[in-house]
Design a protein around this motif. Sequence first.
Motif, PDB file in Angstrom:
ATOM      1  N   GLY A   1      58.107   0.134  -0.572  1.00 41.06           N
ATOM      2  CA  GLY A   1      56.791  -0.516   0.610  1.00 41.06           C
ATOM      3  C   GLY A   1      57.476  -0.244   1.902  1.00 41.06           C
ATOM      4  N   GLY A   2      59.289  -0.495   1.149  1.00 37.72           N
ATOM      5  CA  GLY A   2      60.651  -0.857   2.496  1.00 37.72           C
ATOM      6  C   GLY A   2      60.344  -0.059   3.443  1.00 37.72           C
ATOM      7  N   MET A   3      60.672  -0.335   5.243  1.00 30.60           N
ATOM      8  CA  MET A   3      59.911   0.388   6.023  1.00 30.60           C
ATOM      9  C   MET A   3      62.286  -0.200   6.976  1.00 30.60           C
ATOM     10  SD  MET A   3      58.078  -0.528   9.326  1.00 30.60           S
ATOM     11  CE  MET A   3      56.763   0.282   9.303  1.00 30.60           C
ATOM     12  N   THR A   4      62.518   1.825   7.434  1.00 32.44           N
ATOM     13  CA  THR A   4      63.982   1.186   8.123  1.00 32.44           C
ATOM     14  C   THR A   4      64.229   2.248   9.004  1.00 32.44           C
ATOM     15  OG1 THR A   4      64.479   2.037   5.244  1.00 32.44           O
ATOM     16  CG2 THR A   4      66.361   1.858   7.145  1.00 32.44           C
ATOM     17  N   CYS A   5      64.271   1.417  10.075  1.00 35.27           N
ATOM     18  CA  CYS A   5      65.121   2.551  10.958  1.00 35.27           C
ATOM     19  C   CYS A   5      65.828   3.092  10.991  1.00 35.27           C
ATOM     20  CB  CYS A   5      64.840   0.727  11.997  1.00 35.27           C
ATOM     21  SG  CYS A   5      65.081   1.244  13.528  1.00 35.27           S
ATOM     22  N   GLY A   6      66.062   3.871  11.746  1.00 37.97           N
ATOM     23  CA  GLY A   6      67.477   4.569  11.732  1.00 37.97           C
ATOM     24  C   GLY A   6      67.858   5.728  10.410  1.00 37.97           C
TER      25      GLY A   6
ATOM     26  N   CYS B   1      60.756   4.924   9.071  1.00 38.59           N
ATOM     27  CA  CYS B   1      60.240   5.428   7.583  1.00 38.59           C
ATOM     28  C   CYS B   1      59.739   4.684   7.073  1.00 38.59           C
ATOM     29  CB  CYS B   1      61.526   6.385   6.681  1.00 38.59           C
ATOM     30  SG  CYS B   1      62.723   5.658   6.165  1.00 38.59           S
ATOM     31  N   GLN B   2      58.690   4.615   6.210  1.00 39.37           N
ATOM     32  CA  GLN B   2      58.410   3.706   5.318  1.00 39.37           C
ATOM     33  C   GLN B   2      58.132   4.420   3.996  1.00 39.37           C
ATOM     34  OE1 GLN B   2      55.117   0.746   6.416  1.00 39.37           O
ATOM     35  NE2 GLN B   2      55.399  -0.328   4.746  1.00 39.37           N
ATOM     36  N   GLY B   3      58.574   3.536   3.292  1.00 38.72           N
ATOM     37  CA  GLY B   3      58.385   4.588   1.584  1.00 38.72           C
ATOM     38  C   GLY B   3      59.373   4.656   0.544  1.00 38.72           C
TER      39      GLY B   3
ATOM     40  N   THR C   1      59.390  -4.591  16.477  1.00 43.95           N
ATOM     41  CA  THR C   1      60.841  -3.620  17.357  1.00 43.95           C
ATOM     42  C   THR C   1      61.455  -4.020  16.001  1.00 43.95           C
ATOM     43  OG1 THR C   1      59.668  -4.179  19.595  1.00 43.95           O
ATOM     44  CG2 THR C   1      62.723  -3.241  19.407  1.00 43.95           C
ATOM     45  N   PHE C   2      62.013  -2.388  15.821  1.00 47.34           N
ATOM     46  CA  PHE C   2      62.902  -2.554  15.370  1.00 47.34           C
ATOM     47  C   PHE C   2      64.267  -2.110  15.618  1.00 47.34           C
ATOM     48  CE2 PHE C   2      59.011  -2.410  12.571  1.00 47.34           C
ATOM     49  CZ  PHE C   2      59.218  -3.071  11.949  1.00 47.34           C
ATOM     50  N   TRP C   3      65.513  -2.168  15.425  1.00 52.19           N
ATOM     51  CA  TRP C   3      67.039  -1.277  15.570  1.00 52.19           C
ATOM     52  C   TRP C   3      67.220  -0.926  14.610  1.00 52.19           C
ATOM     53  CZ3 TRP C   3      64.410  -6.576  16.769  1.00 52.19           C
ATOM     54  CH2 TRP C   3      64.247  -6.443  18.248  1.00 52.19           C
ATOM     55  N   PRO C   4      68.047  -0.113  14.481  1.00 51.55           N
ATOM     56  CA  PRO C   4      68.785   1.367  13.691  1.00 51.55           C
ATOM     57  C   PRO C   4      69.918   0.206  13.189  1.00 51.55           C
ATOM     58  CG  PRO C   4      69.427   1.789  15.692  1.00 51.55           C
ATOM     59  CD  PRO C   4      68.201   0.852  16.122  1.00 51.55           C
ATOM     60  N   GLY C   5      69.570   0.230  11.830  1.00 51.67           N
ATOM     61  CA  GLY C   5      71.280  -0.518  11.692  1.00 51.67           C
ATOM     62  C   GLY C   5      71.159  -2.316  10.604  1.00 51.67           C
ATOM     63  N   THR C   6      70.109  -2.581  10.955  1.00 50.98           N
ATOM     64  CA  THR C   6      69.053  -3.365  10.343  1.00 50.98           C
ATOM     65  C   THR C   6      69.090  -3.606   8.713  1.00 50.98           C
ATOM     66  OG1 THR C   6      66.929  -2.545  11.657  1.00 50.98           O
ATOM     67  CG2 THR C   6      68.903  -4.395  12.709  1.00 50.98           C
ATOM     68  N   ALA C   7      68.568  -4.034   8.486  1.00 52.32           N
ATOM     69  CA  ALA C   7      68.221  -4.380   6.926  1.00 52.32           C
ATOM     70  C   ALA C   7      66.827  -3.151   6.649  1.00 52.32           C
ATOM     71  CB  ALA C   7      68.144  -5.800   6.510  1.00 52.32           C
TER      72      ALA C   7
END
Length: 783
Positions: free
Chosen positions: A731-736, A640-642, A600-606
């Motif tokens: 390869g980082g994954m980001t939420c939001g 997203c990722q990449g 589970t991921f949340w926006p505004g996080t690393a």
Amino acid sequence: MALTEYPPGTAFPGRIGRTTDESVPAWPRPVRAAPGSPNVIIIVLDDTGFGQLGCYGSPIATPHLDSLASSGLRYDRMHTTALCSPSRSCVVTGRNHHANGMAAITELATGYPGYDGNIPFENGFLSEMLQQHGYSTYMIGKWHLMPSEQESAAGPYDRWPLGRGFDRFYGFLGGDTSQWYPDLVHDNHQVEPPRSPDEGYHLTEDLADHAISFIADAKQVAPDKPFYLHFCPGATHAPHHVAREWADMYRGRFDDGWDAYRRETFARQKEWDVVPADAELSRHDPDVPEWESLPADARTLAARMMEVFAGFLSHTDAQIGRLLDHLRETDELDNTLIMVVSDNGASAEGGVTGTTNETQFFNNAPESLEDSLAKLDELGGPNTFNHYPWGWTWAGNTPFRRWKRETYRGGASDPFLVHWPAGMSARGEVRRQYAHIIDMVPTVLDVLGLEPPATIRGVTQSPLHGVSFAHTFDDPDAPTRHHTQYFEMFGHRAIDHDGWRAVCPWPGPSFAEADLPFGAAITADTLAMLDAERWELYHSAEDFAENHDVAAEHPGKLIELIARWYVEAGRYDVLPVDGSAVQRLLTERPQLTEARTSYTFWPGTAVVPGSVAPRMYNRPHSITADVDIPQGGAEGVLLCQGANSGGFTFYVRDQRLHYAHNYVSRAVHQVSAPDPLTEGKHLLRFEFEPTGAPDLAQGRGSPGRAQLYVDGDLVAQADLPVTVPIMYNPGGMTCGANPGAPIVEAYTAPFRFTGVLRSVTVDVSGELVVDSAAEMRMALSRQ
């Protein structure tokens, strides 16, 4: 009353009465450096070969580094470990790389003391040592000195720069990053670049800006407080990123090819006394094609790739020049001890042809010459992730043989500059004393008149392994104090001892001459065979570039050196000898959390580094976003990722839901909902179900059915003919949001989601398919 100070931890020297009028105060003494102590700057270049700086005979312009050489010293026998993280661990600790647990890269750590990827706290860093003596300590640029699974916001942070004695940090934690869209960390938290490439951003310039500001911040308050700056730009590691005007400075300069580069560079090296007068140019490498044998289009492409590299190096030199100018303007330059070194020889990870996008190489999907030529004018720009062919690697290590990852001198010998006008009288001279990067810390301490600390933060310290070479600064004839040095990298071994050098190449002297591929395991029987048959011997005092194997003429000397290698191996935790790579990658290692199939991921996080992100390649998976669409609609990235070199993005645009998969920048496959999202709360879901097996050897990930759901209702589906099979890089994954390079051209980064995004859940319960050999290539190339 005069102020009274006393050393912390000693008895209070004042007097304590019943009231202050009966008492005498005293203060714990602040930590202060000795008056007149020099500043210290160590500059660590990346993948820069012996023959690539202008002052070492290269045609590449490096005027600011050349100025350090002309008013300082060049060394022609400085040695490294032949790989990035191991070398960097030696530079900061003064201990050998296996004793630092850095036999190779931390991604290939195994459960042996010399190989586990964790630098022991008893091997203190120079930053920790100088902090105890009143220095400001700054780390700028590339770190890559801790296990990759510790790079996330979950920590632990005790092996991040601030945990190892640096007051301030600005740079990146991993092995490489885009110069246009870098993964940045400021102190202990992630940050985004202050500008975009369109606004003139470039990482090396940003690093120089922060180096200057860190120094100025402290000096304006405490002008007499010295500093130690560890400056590690990502240059000249791939991707070779630089603005076109820098590359265009070299238009046509490399059209004669790598053979001509070597001849001309070697001639200048002799003319400028960078190499001994009797030095010989090493043989033509059997893995490198003759320049004239290449088709005309291939020569055009290769020449442009080298122009971009040259521009990248010159641009890096210019940023170092800005740092030097600041020191000059503030009257700090003369009393600053500056050392410049590279972490290993030039890098061959671009392969025989080079690449415009390393992600294609990592995924076994190399582009054709025609596709590469189509991007000729974009090389070095934000839409490429380029690396030159290994012919230029070989040329960049002139006059030596081979390259990074191998313990011949091409991998383990690098340019080394020392500049300190206030502390030495020599100007523009060459030093031929033997040295190794473990000698840098002892030399700094020697110059400062400091002893290695007995403890750091209560941890008893191990002895330093290097020796000072400060006695050579003003005495070209001073004897070498470093008599014996072992080398080992992926089973490729060597040892230097008093003018002799023995090398045992594994799996062979070159790829063409090897019976097995790189990364082949070494068994007990294999090791016995290697020790009996494969060691080579060079009289390095007379044979500078390892051209004449004299093992048959001096069997006694060879046996002596082999025995010495084993003595050193036992002393510094080199055993067991391990030539493998894929097997190491597959090793199970301690993790921060238990394995799971739901994230589970949340926006505004690393940003979540790829090393700890869910692995979604070639398996069924789903992405579910819990959102609230406001009146008037919303748009932006959900997950997203990449990057634009390859990746996926799940997003809302024009009020509609989309999923797009960027296949190694070669094609974008997409599924889009036909109807706009309505106002209110929704569960937005993407599902991927493989419809065929991946063909990892051919660079094709699983084809599959892509489906979009809104509140459980199927709203769109499409067949994806191919997916990225092995890895994204970056390869980082980001939420939001989509920080960095936009994964698709449909939006402009960072394209933050403008509605309410509560969370995104990824499920990866399907079976995982991997290609460990390809993952190993990527891990190694990031060093």
